[in-house]
Design an enzyme around this catalytic site. Structure first.
Site, PDB file in Angstrom:
ATOM      1  N   PRO A  43      -4.959  -0.085  18.633  1.00 22.80           N
ATOM      2  CA  PRO A  43      -4.671  -0.606  17.283  1.00 22.80           C
ATOM      3  C   PRO A  43      -4.701   0.441  16.172  1.00 22.80           C
ATOM      4  O   PRO A  43      -4.312   0.126  15.045  1.00 22.80           O
ATOM      5  CB  PRO A  43      -5.776  -1.640  17.060  1.00 22.80           C
ATOM      6  CG  PRO A  43      -6.873  -1.227  17.971  1.00 22.80           C
ATOM      7  CD  PRO A  43      -6.229  -0.582  19.155  1.00 22.80           C
ATOM      8  N   TYR A  54      -9.584   4.976   7.267  1.00 21.27           N
ATOM      9  CA  TYR A  54      -9.799   5.312   8.679  1.00 21.27           C
ATOM     10  C   TYR A  54     -10.898   6.367   8.707  1.00 21.27           C
ATOM     11  O   TYR A  54     -10.709   7.462   8.165  1.00 21.27           O
ATOM     12  CB  TYR A  54      -8.518   5.865   9.310  1.00 21.27           C
ATOM     13  CG  TYR A  54      -7.442   4.824   9.509  1.00 21.27           C
ATOM     14  CD1 TYR A  54      -7.322   4.141  10.719  1.00 21.27           C
ATOM     15  CD2 TYR A  54      -6.544   4.509   8.485  1.00 21.27           C
ATOM     16  CE1 TYR A  54      -6.331   3.178  10.912  1.00 21.27           C
ATOM     17  CE2 TYR A  54      -5.551   3.536   8.667  1.00 21.27           C
ATOM     18  CZ  TYR A  54      -5.457   2.882   9.883  1.00 21.27           C
ATOM     19  OH  TYR A  54      -4.479   1.920  10.073  1.00 21.27           O
ATOM     20  N   TYR A  92       3.224   6.547  10.235  1.00 19.47           N
ATOM     21  CA  TYR A  92       2.452   5.367   9.823  1.00 19.47           C
ATOM     22  C   TYR A  92       3.356   4.312   9.198  1.00 19.47           C
ATOM     23  O   TYR A  92       3.253   3.124   9.513  1.00 19.47           O
ATOM     24  CB  TYR A  92       1.340   5.764   8.838  1.00 19.47           C
ATOM     25  CG  TYR A  92       0.298   4.685   8.688  1.00 19.47           C
ATOM     26  CD1 TYR A  92      -0.889   4.717   9.418  1.00 19.47           C
ATOM     27  CD2 TYR A  92       0.505   3.599   7.836  1.00 19.47           C
ATOM     28  CE1 TYR A  92      -1.833   3.711   9.300  1.00 19.47           C
ATOM     29  CE2 TYR A  92      -0.424   2.587   7.712  1.00 19.47           C
ATOM     30  CZ  TYR A  92      -1.595   2.649   8.441  1.00 19.47           C
ATOM     31  OH  TYR A  92      -2.523   1.646   8.338  1.00 19.47           O
ATOM     32  N   HIS A 116       0.846  -1.197   0.000  1.00 20.37           N
ATOM     33  CA  HIS A 116       0.000   0.000   0.000  1.00 20.37           C
ATOM     34  C   HIS A 116       0.881   1.247   0.000  1.00 20.37           C
ATOM     35  O   HIS A 116       1.708   1.413   0.893  1.00 20.37           O
ATOM     36  CB  HIS A 116      -0.926   0.007   1.220  1.00 20.37           C
ATOM     37  CG  HIS A 116      -2.079  -0.936   1.083  1.00 20.37           C
ATOM     38  ND1 HIS A 116      -3.210  -0.855   1.850  1.00 20.37           N
ATOM     39  CD2 HIS A 116      -2.275  -1.978   0.243  1.00 20.37           C
ATOM     40  CE1 HIS A 116      -4.059  -1.811   1.503  1.00 20.37           C
ATOM     41  NE2 HIS A 116      -3.501  -2.507   0.533  1.00 20.37           N
ATOM     42  N   LYS A 149       0.486  -0.545  15.189  1.00 20.90           N
ATOM     43  CA  LYS A 149       1.894  -0.528  15.600  1.00 20.90           C
ATOM     44  C   LYS A 149       2.325  -1.740  16.438  1.00 20.90           C
ATOM     45  O   LYS A 149       3.526  -1.947  16.641  1.00 20.90           O
ATOM     46  CB  LYS A 149       2.185   0.750  16.413  1.00 20.90           C
ATOM     47  CG  LYS A 149       2.118   2.017  15.583  1.00 20.90           C
ATOM     48  CD  LYS A 149       3.281   2.095  14.629  1.00 20.90           C
ATOM     49  CE  LYS A 149       3.148   3.164  13.593  1.00 20.90           C
ATOM     50  NZ  LYS A 149       3.523   2.736  12.256  1.00 20.90           N
TER      51      LYS A 149
END
Ligand code: APR
Ligand code: PHB
Length: 392
Positions: free
Chosen positions: A293, A201, A385, A72, A297
């Protein structure tokens, strides 16, 4: 029997460390309380940072990951009916993440452990650590009803949040820091194609939602739920309706529904224990820290801990130096706290808190609008991220 490093716990942290040590010619024994099937069957997150992918490659464990993992180059943030994309590759100079389920990582680690002859001992009861503050620590346990004893140079506590390793550090030495969030995540797995080729998200008036995936035909979805909700309260229909609403009109309309084959509720917690070393005991992974979550990580932090611990132990055996093992706790904690900050921040940005005032809600909306319009803010999100470098 005698080994160099006794590893407590055969989760991702324990198995990765066993492989790393094996590669450096260091013997270990992995002592796990549950069965192989139980450990393999746990459903967890599925986003691997570059650091984790590199580690698996270095260990020669990335063949299936390269074939089946989904690379991704960005992720989507949605806010009510509006959404924008964070382009990791563009914002970080090419970094990406790979979506590959933790259960797949575990299957690869376990198969290779058997092929390489690593000593994994499952179904060990009454595991106890002794003499950790001396030069000759040992681990005792019962297996098949018989008492076993492993003498070692070091103990690696990779036994998760509920393990015994952290509890073996005296109270006068151990400091813990904790934040418990007033909501949980209800997650499902379903054999349906994902609603998008990347993750979404979603920060919605009714609560957070996440669209994730395990493969082009298997979706992983979550919705924020109340802490006292029970799985039985959430029929598949109720789940799909709520998810579609929270993902907003665009993505919501693309969701393909199907029967869930896994459904569970997980609480959210931030937790850090300091130091990550006491005498000849080293903590790694969930034994030392928990993250919510949001941002995935957990597994990645376990991987970066064991990379640092593996380097420190290899240096010790090669050079008889204690510099690496003396520096391990501070070096690991520096990265841990940054990942704690990111997952705490990302959770606060995207979730509804029961006590949220109108002002707090406007602050969340203003921050999302700021991120949408600022390359600098997007770069902060992206670099965290995809994972901060190990040296940071
Ligand atoms: N003795 C031996 N083994 C134990 C003991 C004990 N007393 N207590 C717990 N264990 C085992 C557990 O059964 C589990 O298999 O230790 C293992 C710890 O594994 P995880 O909880 O998965 O922790 P870790 O390896 O640090 O994983 C880090 O992966 O599973 C996720 O949520 C986790 O994302 C995090 C990451
Ligand atoms: C998952 O796919 O399970 C997942 C992905 C991203 C997260 C958390 C979980 O932030």
């Amino acid at each position: 029997m005698r080994t160099q490093v006794a590893i407590i716990g055969a989760g991702p942290a324990g198995l990765l460390l066993a492989h790393l040590l094996h590669r450096s010619g260091i013997d270990s024994v992995v002592i796990e309380q549950r069965s192989r099937e139980h450990v393999a069957g746990r459903v967890r997150a599925g986003v691997l940072e570059q650091v984790t992918v590199d580690l698996l490659a270095r260990l020669g464990l990335d063949a299936r990951l390269r074939r089946e993992g989904l690379v991704h180059t960005g992720t989507n943030i949605s806010c009510d009916d509006d959404s924008f994309r964070i382009d990791f590759a563009d914002l970080t100079g090419g970094a990406t993440v790979v979506v590959y389920g933790q259960s797949e990582v575990m299957a690869d680690l376990t198969a290779a452990a058997d092929a390489r002859g690593l000593d994994l001992r499952h179904e060990c009861a009454e595991v106890a650590l002794h003499d950790l503050d001396t030069d000759h620590p040992r681990v005792t346990f019962l297996r098949d009803g018989r008492a076993e004893r492993v003498d070692c140079d070091f103990v690696a506590g990779c036994d998760g949040y509920h393990g015994i390793s952290r509890a073996s550090i005296p109270d006068r030495v151990l400091q813990t820091f904790e934040k418990v969030y007033p909501f949980g995540w209800l997650g499902i797995l379903a054999e349906v194609p994902p609603c998008d080729h990347e993750l979404i998200y979603a920060s919605h008036e009714r609560g957070f939602a996440l669209a994730s995936m395990r493969s082009p035909t298997r979706s992983r979805y979550y919705v924020q739920c109340a802490l006292d909700d029970r799985v039985e309260d959430w029929s598949d229909d109720r789940f799909w309706d709520e998810l579609c609403l929270r993902l907003g009109a665009g993505a919501g309309a693309r969701v393909i529904r199907g029967p869930s084959f896994e459904k569970s509720i997980a609480p959210l917690r931030s937790f850090v224990a300091e130091p990550m070393r006491w005498g000849r005991l080293f903590l790694a992974g969930d034994a030392a820290h928990i993250v919510p979550p949001t941002g995935a990580k957990g597994l990645n932090l376990a991987a970066s801990d064991v990379v640092m611990l593996g380097e420190a132990l290899a240096e010790h055996y090669a050079e008889r130096s204690t510099a690496g093992i003396d520096a391990y706790s501070a070096r690991a904690l520096a990265r841990v706290w940054k990942a704690e900050r990111f997952s705490w921040w990302f959770t606060g940005l995207t979730h509804r808190f029961p006590q949220t005032s109108g002002f707090d809600r406007r602050m969340q909306a203003a921050e999302l609008a700021y991120i949408r319009g600022s390359r600098a803010a997007q770069a902060m999100l992206a670099e965290n991220y995809v994972g901060l470098p190990l040296t940071n």
